[in-house]
Scaffold this motif. Sequence first.
Motif, mmCIF file in Angstrom:
data_model
loop_
_atom_site.group_PDB
_atom_site.id
_atom_site.type_symbol
_atom_site.label_atom_id
_atom_site.label_comp_id
_atom_site.label_asym_id
_atom_site.label_seq_id
_atom_site.Cartn_x
_atom_site.Cartn_y
_atom_site.Cartn_z
ATOM 1 N N GLU A 242 82.625 53.156 22.571
ATOM 2 C CA GLU A 242 82.616 51.748 22.996
ATOM 3 C C GLU A 242 82.645 51.654 24.522
ATOM 4 O O GLU A 242 81.982 50.816 25.123
ATOM 5 N N ARG A 243 83.395 52.543 25.162
ATOM 6 C CA ARG A 243 83.513 52.509 26.633
ATOM 7 C C ARG A 243 82.171 52.764 27.320
ATOM 8 O O ARG A 243 81.906 52.215 28.385
ATOM 9 N N VAL A 244 81.332 53.642 26.731
ATOM 10 C CA VAL A 244 80.096 54.021 27.450
ATOM 11 C C VAL A 244 78.849 53.322 26.919
ATOM 12 O O VAL A 244 77.744 53.616 27.381
ATOM 13 N N ARG A 245 79.060 52.397 25.976
ATOM 14 C CA ARG A 245 77.881 51.696 25.451
ATOM 15 C C ARG A 245 77.128 51.022 26.606
ATOM 16 O O ARG A 245 77.722 50.308 27.418
ATOM 17 N N GLY A 246 75.812 51.326 26.695
ATOM 18 C CA GLY A 246 74.975 50.726 27.743
ATOM 19 C C GLY A 246 75.138 51.385 29.104
ATOM 20 O O GLY A 246 74.512 50.951 30.070
ATOM 21 N N GLN A 247 75.974 52.409 29.210
ATOM 22 C CA GLN A 247 76.210 53.085 30.507
ATOM 23 C C GLN A 247 75.325 54.334 30.606
ATOM 24 O O GLN A 247 75.274 55.122 29.660
ATOM 25 N N ALA A 248 74.660 54.496 31.760
ATOM 26 C CA ALA A 248 73.854 55.705 31.957
ATOM 27 C C ALA A 248 74.780 56.871 32.316
ATOM 28 O O ALA A 248 75.795 56.689 32.993
ATOM 29 N N LEU A 249 74.399 58.050 31.866
ATOM 30 C CA LEU A 249 75.133 59.269 32.228
ATOM 31 C C LEU A 249 74.954 59.504 33.735
ATOM 32 O O LEU A 249 73.833 59.384 34.233
ATOM 33 N N PRO A 250 76.011 59.827 34.471
ATOM 34 C CA PRO A 250 75.792 60.053 35.910
ATOM 35 C C PRO A 250 74.877 61.266 36.143
ATOM 36 O O PRO A 250 74.977 62.250 35.413
ATOM 37 N N VAL A 251 74.035 61.172 37.166
ATOM 38 C CA VAL A 251 73.056 62.251 37.391
ATOM 39 C C VAL A 251 73.751 63.584 37.673
ATOM 40 O O VAL A 251 73.248 64.641 37.298
ATOM 41 N N ARG A 307 86.206 64.442 38.929
ATOM 42 C CA ARG A 307 85.151 63.426 39.106
ATOM 43 C C ARG A 307 84.824 62.768 37.754
ATOM 44 O O ARG A 307 84.623 61.551 37.662
ATOM 45 N N MET A 308 84.787 63.550 36.683
ATOM 46 C CA MET A 308 84.494 63.027 35.331
ATOM 47 C C MET A 308 85.587 62.041 34.914
ATOM 48 O O MET A 308 85.332 60.948 34.421
ATOM 49 N N ARG A 309 86.831 62.471 35.141
ATOM 50 C CA ARG A 309 88.014 61.667 34.785
ATOM 51 C C ARG A 309 87.963 60.311 35.502
ATOM 52 O O ARG A 309 88.155 59.266 34.907
ATOM 53 N N GLU A 310 87.682 60.371 36.812
ATOM 54 C CA GLU A 310 87.655 59.133 37.615
ATOM 55 C C GLU A 310 86.510 58.229 37.159
ATOM 56 O O GLU A 310 86.660 57.010 37.093
ATOM 57 N N PHE A 311 85.390 58.837 36.818
ATOM 58 C CA PHE A 311 84.240 58.049 36.370
ATOM 59 C C PHE A 311 84.591 57.279 35.096
ATOM 60 O O PHE A 311 84.351 56.075 35.004
ATOM 61 N N VAL A 312 85.191 57.971 34.137
ATOM 62 C CA VAL A 312 85.526 57.317 32.858
ATOM 63 C C VAL A 312 86.625 56.273 33.074
ATOM 64 O O VAL A 312 86.571 55.178 32.502
ATOM 65 N N ALA A 313 87.587 56.579 33.942
ATOM 66 C CA ALA A 313 88.668 55.614 34.199
ATOM 67 C C ALA A 313 88.108 54.326 34.810
ATOM 68 O O ALA A 313 88.670 53.248 34.621
ATOM 69 N N GLY A 314 86.983 54.443 35.527
ATOM 70 C CA GLY A 314 86.394 53.275 36.185
ATOM 71 C C GLY A 314 85.498 52.436 35.273
ATOM 72 O O GLY A 314 85.009 51.391 35.677
ATOM 73 N N LEU A 315 85.274 52.910 34.056
ATOM 74 C CA LEU A 315 84.429 52.149 33.132
ATOM 75 C C LEU A 315 85.187 50.945 32.580
ATOM 76 O O LEU A 315 86.416 50.981 32.519
#
Length: 318
Positions: A242-251, A307-315
Amino acid sequence: MATRRQALQWSLATAVLLASKRRALMAGTSDRTQLITRAIPRSGERLPTVGLGSSASFAALARSGELDPLREVLGAMAAHGATVFDTAPSYGESEAVAGQLARELGLGDSMFWATKVNVAGRDGGSADPAAARAQIEASFEHLGSKVIDLIQVHNLGDVPVQMGILKELREAGRIRYLGVTSTRAAQYAELEQVMRDEPIDFIGVDYAIDNELSAERILPLAQDRGIGVLVYLPFGRTRLWERVRGQALPVWAAEFDTRSWAQFFLKFVISHPAVTVVTPATSKAKHMIDNLGAAMGRLPDEDQRQRMREFVAGLPGG
Ligand SMILES: NC(=O)c1ccc[n+]([C@@H]2O[C@H](COP(=O)([O-])OP(=O)(O)OC[C@H]3O[C@@H](n4cnc5c(N)ncnc54)[C@H](OP(=O)(O)O)[C@@H]3O)[C@@H](O)[C@H]2O)c1
């Protein structure tokens, strides 16, 4: 004229055969499969770091009797060299269906069966030893195996009684490893106590990029005590989807060979050094193959994990 089901069985059987031939050819090298492996601390036996869980969507299909998709899932898993299948008597038909499908696909001894015992009920209470033994015997029957690789006390249910039985079975060579599971933070203190006091080989515990509580004390303790770790709920069931629905994977995910959100979440989990195997559940072969991609290529280092952790926390929804 072959039915669709027969054709499916033949193509999966061929895939499994080719994979086992490939593995046999590679036997004797340190790299038996393409998948990243981890050693079980107690024995040194190496397991592919991604396996398959069987609650949630797998259990729903097993219960419905719609077995073709699950046959494809197990076939895909075996064809890529994965072995660990996590199940439990409380997952309805999952254990019996997996045993049946593994026999049909000729997977035989290549599976690493991880099941559980619990007749103590969800909120504690005592376990009737005769009922626990009967449940375990039913697991042997369902899996069609004389030896079960791992049985864990599910959700820490009456550990003295149920683990006592597992110790006897390990002593008798009927099971190879024993352990306990918990996916509730409220049980972590008890889990720690068992890890300190009991001669267990494995724990099963929840861990995900947005649920790192077990990394504070449980995972380090497992490393200290030489206990293998099966990770449950790596996606928090549907929470991370649910958190990443519609979110692009970071390059930058490509820097550690990550091509999907599933691989992003699973690589985060298996790059923790305490983790032996992660067992996401799926009911779809394409998801199984996607998940196995997490056990291939590079894993993120500490900086990348942050960096992964921070990215997901910012969603949204964090
Ligand atoms: N106390 C315990 O002992 C305990 C507690 C909880 C879990 N477990 C074990 O851990 C396993 C994993 O936990 P879980 O099944 O609850 O949750 P999970 O693995 O975190 O989530 C599974 C969900 O993710 C979806 N999924 C899987 N791969 C995907 C992919 N590549 N792309 C998109 N969606 C994907 C599945 O749906 P699809 O079918 O559509 O792929 C399913 O809805 C369980 O099956 C069980 O074996 C043990």
